[in-house]
Design a protein around this motif. Structure first.
Motif, short mmCIF file in Angstrom:
data_model
loop_
_atom_site.label_atom_id
_atom_site.label_comp_id
_atom_site.label_asym_id
_atom_site.label_seq_id
_atom_site.Cartn_x
_atom_site.Cartn_y
_atom_site.Cartn_z
N ARG A 178 -13.49 2.67 3.25
CA ARG A 178 -12.80 2.34 2.00
C ARG A 178 -11.34 1.96 2.26
NH1 ARG A 178 -15.85 6.82 0.14
NH2 ARG A 178 -14.05 8.21 0.40
N ARG A 179 -10.69 2.70 3.17
CA ARG A 179 -9.29 2.40 3.48
C ARG A 179 -9.18 1.03 4.15
NH1 ARG A 179 -8.46 6.28 6.54
NH2 ARG A 179 -8.06 5.34 8.59
N ARG A 201 -9.46 -1.67 1.63
CA ARG A 201 -8.21 -1.82 0.86
C ARG A 201 -7.20 -2.62 1.66
NH1 ARG A 201 -8.73 3.73 -0.25
NH2 ARG A 201 -6.95 4.19 1.14
N ARG A 230 0.85 -1.19 0.00
CA ARG A 230 0.00 0.00 0.00
C ARG A 230 0.87 1.23 0.00
NH1 ARG A 230 -0.80 -4.56 2.62
NH2 ARG A 230 -0.28 -3.53 4.54
N ASP A 289 -6.13 -3.76 -4.94
CA ASP A 289 -5.90 -2.73 -5.96
C ASP A 289 -5.03 -3.29 -7.08
OD1 ASP A 289 -3.28 -2.72 -5.01
OD2 ASP A 289 -3.58 -0.94 -3.78
#
Length: 378
Positions: free
Chosen positions: A34-35, A38, A4, A94
């Motif tokens: 959202r973080r 991820r 990340r 991602d």
């Protein structure tokens, strides 16, 4: 968790993390959710990479990699607890993380280890109030674990890898410089082509022979410094009062008191030490095989040098041939520099640009000299 982008920390965020992450009474904001999603996706992907690596290994390495996967699973559980129902549907990693997973299934073990080591060093947990201090510490230690796992592979690779990188870089730069310098004098494309081929053969043979002699000589020097296992047969016959064995340990760097104490200890148990096998020494692991280094250097020099003459092989001449040769060599220099950066744990971009700058600098100087000599002859 290293795949990340590192965030920007602040003292308040670090204090909040040390106090136990987020307050259970506070409703998470959409940006937080959202973080967290991820992070959850990345932890799952990383655990999968470590398990995939573990399936390729045995024994100690397999156990270590499985332990790393378990650690990532603990981190995954942290984000699952924070997310609650928001963990569904399962988030996708991602693009960067998916690309790493793709590489991990197709590249060699060492290459994946060094990529993972570099990625673990970029963990954002140090600056994220929602991650615990233990998780941040885990990520830092993971990088060192991976460094240790990669160390043996780097050692085994170092001899032939050095020869390959040096050969490829020398072939690219020297033959590009030779072709551009000769071409700038105004001779025919046929002369440039045969000059480049001659440079390829001469350089490749010279590099191969030089690497063989260099590695062979290094192995002989190291072998000459090894303790002689036959000398252990003399231990039972040494004079305990004079203790010549202490001189051996003093010659190896011990002070007199320490050397004498260690010699007395060895003499007291010489019946064990005399039969013990000598310390294992693998010259191929220490410096590499001379034949492997020579062949690697020859082939990589030849392949690098060939790139510089490709435009002339296909009939180009003049400025188009110069531009295409420089462009192809530039791409190859960037690639070799990036590979060196990745395997050494450094920035691939910085190493690639350094390689490109050095190579083009040498080629440009030779080209300018060719222009000067061509003008003077004309």
């Amino acid at each position: 968790m290293g795949w990340r982008r590192r965030g920007f920390g602040c003292p308040q965020a670090r204090r909040a993390r040390q106090d136990g992450a987020v307050s259970p009474d506070a409703a998470p904001r959409p940006a937080q959710l959202r973080r967290w999603r991820r992070y959850l996706a990345a932890e799952r992907a990383e655990a999968a990479v470590y398990r995939d690596l573990a399936r390729r290994r045995e024994g100690r390495e397999r156990e270590i990699l499985m332990a790393l996967a378990e650690a990532e699973s603990r981190h995954e559980a942290h984000w699952l607890q924070l997310l609650g129902p928001s963990a569904e549907p399962a988030p996708r990693p991602d693009l960067r993380t998916r690309f790493f997973g793709f590489l991990a299934k197709r590249l060699g073990f060492l290459f994946v280890l060094v990529l993972a080591q570099r990625a673990e060093a970029r963990s954002p947990y140090d600056d994220d109030a929602d991650a615990t201090a233990q998780m941040a510490a885990d990520e830092r230690i993971h990088g060192e674990v991976l460094r240790g796992l990669a160390a043996r592979g780097r050692t085994q690779l170092s001899g032939s890898f050095r020869a390959a990188v040096f050969g490829a870089n020398d072939g690219l730069v020297s033959n590009l410089a030779l072709v551009l310098g000769i071409g700038a004098t105004g001779v025919s494309p046929r002369v440039v082509l045969f000059t480049g081929i001659a440079g390829l053969l001469a350089g490749a043979l010279s590099m191969g022979a030089g690497e063989y002699v260099s590695v062979r000589s290094q192995r002989e020097l190291l072998a000459a410094s090894r303790p002689d296992p036959e000398s252990q047969t003399a231990l039972p016959h040494l004079d305990v009062d004079e203790n010549e064995l202490a001189l051996v340990y003093r010659a190896r760097g011990m002070d007199q008191t320490e050397a004498e104490a260690h010699a007395r200890e060895v003499l007291a148990t010489h019946h064990l030490d005399a039969d013990a096998p000598p310390e294992e020494f693998d010259p191929d692991e220490a410096v590499g095989s001379p034949w492997r280094a020579a062949i690697s250097s020859f082939l990589f020099f030849a392949s690098g040098a060939l790139i510089a003459v490709l435009p002339y092989l296909f009939g180009l001449n003049g400025l188009p041939a110069v531009a295409l040769a420089a462009g192809l060599v530039g791409i190859a220099l960037l690639a070799t520099g990036a590979v060196v950066g990745i395997l050494s744990g450094a920035s691939p971009l910085r190493r690639a640009l350094r390689q490109l700058g050095i190579g083009f600098g040498a080629a440009a100087a030779t080209y300018l000299l060719g222009l000067v000599f061509g003008a003077s002859v004309g």
